[in-house]
Every structure is written in structure tokens, then in C-alpha cells.
Design an enzyme around this catalytic site. Structure first.
Site, mmCIF file in Angstrom:
data_model
loop_
_atom_site.group_PDB
_atom_site.id
_atom_site.type_symbol
_atom_site.label_atom_id
_atom_site.label_comp_id
_atom_site.label_asym_id
_atom_site.label_seq_id
_atom_site.Cartn_x
_atom_site.Cartn_y
_atom_site.Cartn_z
ATOM 1 N N TYR A 192 5.981 9.580 -4.591
ATOM 2 C CA TYR A 192 6.239 8.506 -5.552
ATOM 3 C C TYR A 192 5.631 7.230 -4.999
ATOM 4 O O TYR A 192 5.880 6.874 -3.838
ATOM 5 C CB TYR A 192 7.749 8.322 -5.749
ATOM 6 N N ASP B 15 0.310 5.168 1.619
ATOM 7 C CA ASP B 15 1.424 4.431 1.016
ATOM 8 C C ASP B 15 2.552 4.393 2.049
ATOM 9 O O ASP B 15 3.323 5.342 2.169
ATOM 10 C CB ASP B 15 1.876 5.116 -0.275
ATOM 11 N N LYS C 152 9.506 -3.017 1.046
ATOM 12 C CA LYS C 152 10.813 -2.770 1.669
ATOM 13 C C LYS C 152 11.029 -3.623 2.930
ATOM 14 O O LYS C 152 11.288 -4.824 2.860
ATOM 15 C CB LYS C 152 10.979 -1.278 1.920
HETATM 16 P P1 KE4 Z 1 9.015 -0.554 -5.447
HETATM 17 O O1 KE4 Z 1 8.115 -0.904 -6.621
HETATM 18 O O2 KE4 Z 1 10.276 0.171 -5.895
HETATM 19 O O3 KE4 Z 1 9.282 -1.725 -4.547
HETATM 20 O O4 KE4 Z 1 8.202 0.481 -4.519
HETATM 21 C C1 KE4 Z 1 7.702 1.654 -5.087
HETATM 22 C C2 KE4 Z 1 7.476 2.661 -3.985
HETATM 23 C C3 KE4 Z 1 6.189 2.898 -3.559
HETATM 24 N N1 KE4 Z 1 5.931 3.778 -2.571
HETATM 25 C C4 KE4 Z 1 6.937 4.456 -1.961
HETATM 26 C C5 KE4 Z 1 6.602 5.430 -0.882
HETATM 27 C C6 KE4 Z 1 8.280 4.250 -2.361
HETATM 28 O O5 KE4 Z 1 9.270 4.951 -1.760
HETATM 29 C C7 KE4 Z 1 8.560 3.340 -3.388
HETATM 30 C C8 KE4 Z 1 9.961 3.100 -3.900
HETATM 31 N N2 KE4 Z 1 10.988 3.904 -3.337
HETATM 32 C C9 KE4 Z 1 12.142 4.140 -4.177
HETATM 33 C C10 KE4 Z 1 13.126 5.014 -3.402
HETATM 34 N N3 KE4 Z 1 12.598 6.260 -3.048
HETATM 35 C C11 KE4 Z 1 12.787 2.876 -4.625
HETATM 36 C C12 KE4 Z 1 14.164 3.038 -5.207
HETATM 37 C C13 KE4 Z 1 14.172 2.810 -6.688
HETATM 38 O O6 KE4 Z 1 13.221 3.241 -7.374
HETATM 39 O O7 KE4 Z 1 15.159 2.205 -7.147
#
Ligand code: KE4
Length: 428
Positions: free
Chosen positions: A144, A239, A267
Site C-alpha cells: 500500500y 516506499d 510518519k
Molecule cells: P499516508 O498518506 O496515510 O500518510 O501514507 C500512505 C502510506 C504510504 N506508504 C506506506 C508504506 C504506508 O504504510 C502508508 C500508510 N500506512 C497506513 C497504515 N498501514 C496508514 C493508516 C491509514 O490508512 O489510516
């Protein structure tokens, strides 16, 4: 557990926010539960609106590697508020955070701040396409990278949690150039790159997958991606939104000795405030506007309050011994889970990279998304609910990772293992 206030708040939220939450995975649908509304947190503890307390292993989905309200982060935010909150103009703070990221991550010579991981990966893809003049991209099933249209294909995390095949609203044409391959399938990547390598702008990968549960790269997988992208003049994008400053100060790329062309962060570099970033080789990053012609922008990018929180966080994690101590605590937890599951004769597959942990209810090692999906999801839901009742706050989805912070003590770890022992006993 008394959850009257959370339920009342959730009912109110359902009337004004889709699903009552501002990010799908928080709705706890996958485990057949309803979300707890959080009142406050401190260190590794989180407290809900009904006064229940929990040991927190979500850590805001990764950012809170120091635990909640670390004094140095709170002080940094408080100090910067005396200067203001947002200027829409450059400040010394964004230069400082950029310098910290560049100093920590060998492959990064220049970095651009954005406001989320989604923005970081979306921008990195546009950059790779702009630099190479190619359209096609490769991602991996179960990874993701945020919710940008082109990447919502066979995605993990909330997309997997909710069993959404991709997403309505994403035109087929927007994903026509996105190939999603099985994670860790070296032969498949080789075949596709032999056939289409010269049309591939980039391969984007979670160097340690954390959105299908925790799935580390198998031997040679990342090396092959590096070799094949080089051979085909494609770019390799790591990523590291989740793994960056989580699994090591230099990110997963420093653990596995791979130099990607572009890296994405989020994060932890925001210390709990909205920050994402993408960075890489100077000759690539210089093609981003206004230095180059590849456009990307953001009103709140480099926001001084967020920069201050990120700087304070990185200044803590760069201290000698930080990752070693975090690794020891995380290893104790992983081994504890394995031990008590074995005692209860429950089949679990536990994996750990740094302070990212994963636990699947299956007897086999999980190497890709299909295997992750064969784990016992019903058992996971029962485990999640059982642990919550015992004061342990875990991600409400099999397709997420568990995060240990420096605020977790050995006592918290042992308490968690004891809770798991009781829950596994009850599950049997
Ligand atoms: P954000 O747009 O949510 O800040 O980041 C997206 C993203 C991109 N790449 C990786 C590897 C990620 O894990 C994420 C976001 N992680 C999720 C949890 N697995 C965020 C939690 C959520 O979607 O509320």
C-alpha cells in the site's frame, strides 16, 4: 469494558463523517468491532473517552516511535508556536529536517517535503515518469502506497482490510499503466522486465511490506529489483513511509544495502504531525519544479510546526543505541508471542524487522499477499478483541503491522506477553 462514551461519540460521528472515521482502517470493521474514541495518550499508553487505558502498539500507525508526548517533541512544538504556525514561505526548520534526512539516508541527496505518505509516493511516481518519459509502473500485490489513483491496485492496508478490489472512482485508464505483481516473486519480475523493461518508468516497493501484515523481502528480491531497474533505465522507488527511521536510522535500504533512486518517507519524520517527503539522487530531484519542470506543490508543505516535531523526533532516534534497545524489546515481544502461542498449541507465524512486528494465524511463513490472505482472519479478530479487553491496543486488521516504541518498557512488553498467553488460552 465500559465504552459508553466511545459508542455515543461513534454514533454522532457516523452522522457527520463517512463511516464515522477519517481513515477507513480506524473503523475496525475487519475485526467486527467499533472504534474506541481516544481522549489522550502518554508514552506507550493510550486512554479512551471512557477512561480505559491500553498499551499502544499502533502508535498512530507508525509515527510515534518515541511514544506519545515525548518531552522533546512537545517542547519543540511549543517553542515554534511562539513564532507562528504557517507562513507559506521557506523557514530554517525545513532546511534542518531536509539535512537530517539527507545525513541519515545515503541514497538521498535532495528531498522535498509534502504532507502525507500518499503525496510522497504520488509525487515520486510522477517524478519517475517525468524523468524517464515512460508511463508504465510496477507495484506489488499487498503493498500500500497511499490512495493515489494509479497505486490503488491490489493495495494492502485499508484496501485489503475492507476487501475493496481497487476502488470505484478510479477510471480503468488511470490504472492501465500500473502492473501489480506478487511480492517476493523474483521470476515474475524478471519475466515482466524482460518483456516490458524498457517501457517501465519505475518499480515502487515497500522494502519491508507492512500493509499485508508484516512480510519481509526474501533473499535476493530487493537486489533483483535494483539490478533489473538499472538494466532497463527504470527507476527504483523505495516506499519507506513506514520503514523509514523505523527499522533503522537509514531505513530499510540501509539494512538491506540497496541504493534506490527515489525514497519516500512519512510518519516518523513528522513526529505525529502531517509530514511526507520524497528524495533521491540530485540529478533526479533537480527536475522537480521550480528547479525543473516536473510539477508538485503544497500549501502546507514544510509547515514549521510539523518540521519542528520531525526534527525533535529524528534528533532522538539518531542517538547511539536507540535502535539496538528498541530491537531488543521488540525481539522479546516477538519471541514471547511465539512461546505462548506454542504453549497453547496455536499456529502463528511471527515476523519482525526492527520494531515492526507481524503475527499471522497460520503454520507457514508468509511471503506474499495470497499467503497472508490464507491466514485465519476469524482467529485474528478473536485475538484482537481478547487483547483489547486485556488492555492491549493492536491494529484492528490482520493486514497491518505492530509497532514498538522507545516508551515501551520491559514491563509493558511482559504484560503484553502475559495478556497474549491468557488470550491464546481462551482461544483454544
Ligand atoms: P499516508 O498518506 O496515510 O500518510 O501514507 C500512505 C502510506 C504510504 N506508504 C506506506 C508504506 C504506508 O504504510 C502508508 C500508510 N500506512 C497506513 C497504515 N498501514 C496508514 C493508516 C491509514 O490508512 O489510516
Amino acid at each position: 469494558m465500559n465504552r459508553k462514551k466511545s459508542d455515543t461519540l461513534f454514533n454522532k460521528a457516523l452522522g457527520v463523517i463517512p463511516g464515522g472515521v477519517n481513515s477507513p482502517v480506524r473503523a475496525c470493521k475487519a475485526v467486527g468491532a467499533k472504534p474506541l474514541f481516544i481522549d489522550h495518550a502518554n508514552g506507550c499508553m493510550i486512554y479512551d473517552s471512557d477512561g480505559n487505558s491500553f498499551i499502544d502498539y499502533i502508535g498512530s500507525w507508525g509515527p510515534m516511535i518515541l511514544g506519545h508526548r515525548h518531552p522533546s517533541v512537545i517542547d519543540a512544538i511549543t517553542d515554534v508556536l511562539k513564532r507562528g504556525t504557517s507562513f507559506g514561505a521557506p523557514t530554517d526548520l525545513e532546511v534542518k529536517l531536509a539535512e537530517l534526512v539527507i545525513e541519515a539516508v545515503e541514497s538521498v541527496e535532495m528531498v522535498r517535503m509534502v504532507n502525507s505518505g500518499t503525496e510522497a509516493t504520488m509525487s515520486a511516481i510522477r517524478l519517475a515518469r517525468g524523468v524517464t518519459g515512460r508511463d508504465k509502473i510496477i507495484k506489488f500485490d499487498g503493498c500500500y502506497h497511499g490512495h493515489a489513483d494509479a497505486l490503488l491496485v491490489e493495495a494492502g492496508s485499508g484496501v485489503a482490510t475492507l476487501g475493496i478490489p481497487g476502488s470505484p472512482g478510479v477510471p480503468d485508464s488511470f490504472v492501465a499503466h500500473t502492473l501489480s505483481l506478487p511480492y517476493n516473486d523474483i521470476d515474475c519480475v524478471k519475466k515482466i522486465m524482460e518483456e516490458q523493461g524498457k517501457k517501465i518508468a519505475c518499480i515502487i516497493v515497500e522494502p519491508v511490506a507492512g500493509n499485508m501484515g508484516l512480510v519481509p523481502p526474501t533473499d535476493g528480491f530487493l537486489e533483483v529489483l535494483r539490478e533489473l531497474t538499472k538494466k532497463n533505465d527504470s527507476l527504483l522507488i523505495f516506499d519507506e513511509v513506514m520503514t523509514g527511521f523505523r527499522v533503522a536510522y537509514g531505513g530499510a535500504q540501509s539494512l538491506y544495502g540497496i541504493i534506490p533512486d527515489i525514497s519516500c518517507f512519512g510518519k516518523i519524520i513528522g513526529g505525529g504531525l502531517p509530514v511526507g517527503a520524497y528524495g533521491g539522487r540530485r540529478d533526479i530531484m533537480e527536475q522537480i519544479a521550480p528547479q525543473g519542470s516536473i510539477y508538485q506543490a503544497g500549501t502546507l508543505s514544510g509547515n514549521p510546526v510539523a518540521m519542528a516535531a520531525g526534527i525533535a523526533t529524528l534528533e532522538q532516534v539518531k542517538k547511539p543505541g536507540f535502535y539496538e534497545e528498541l530491537g531488543e524489546k521488540s525481539d522479546r515481544l516477538a519471541k514471547g508471542f511465539e512461546k505462548v502461542a506454542k504453549q497453547a498449541d496455536i499456529e502463528v507465524s511471527v515476523d519482525r524487522v526492527g520494531s515492526m512486528l507481524g503475527l499471522f494465524f497460520t503454520d507457514k511463513k508468509v511471503n506474499d499477499f495470497d499467503e497472508a490472505k490464507t491466514s485465519d482472519l476469524k482467529m485474528f479478530s478473536a485475538y484482537y478483541k481478547g487483547m483489547l479487553e486485556k488492555g492491549i491496543y493492536l491494529a484492528p486488521s490482520q493486514f497491518e503491522a505492530l509497532f514498538v516504541s522507545s516508551a515501551h518498557t520491559i514491563e509493558h512488553i511482559d504484560w503484553t506477553i502475559k495478556a497474549a498467553e491468557e488470550v491464546f488460552g481462551e482461544l483454544m
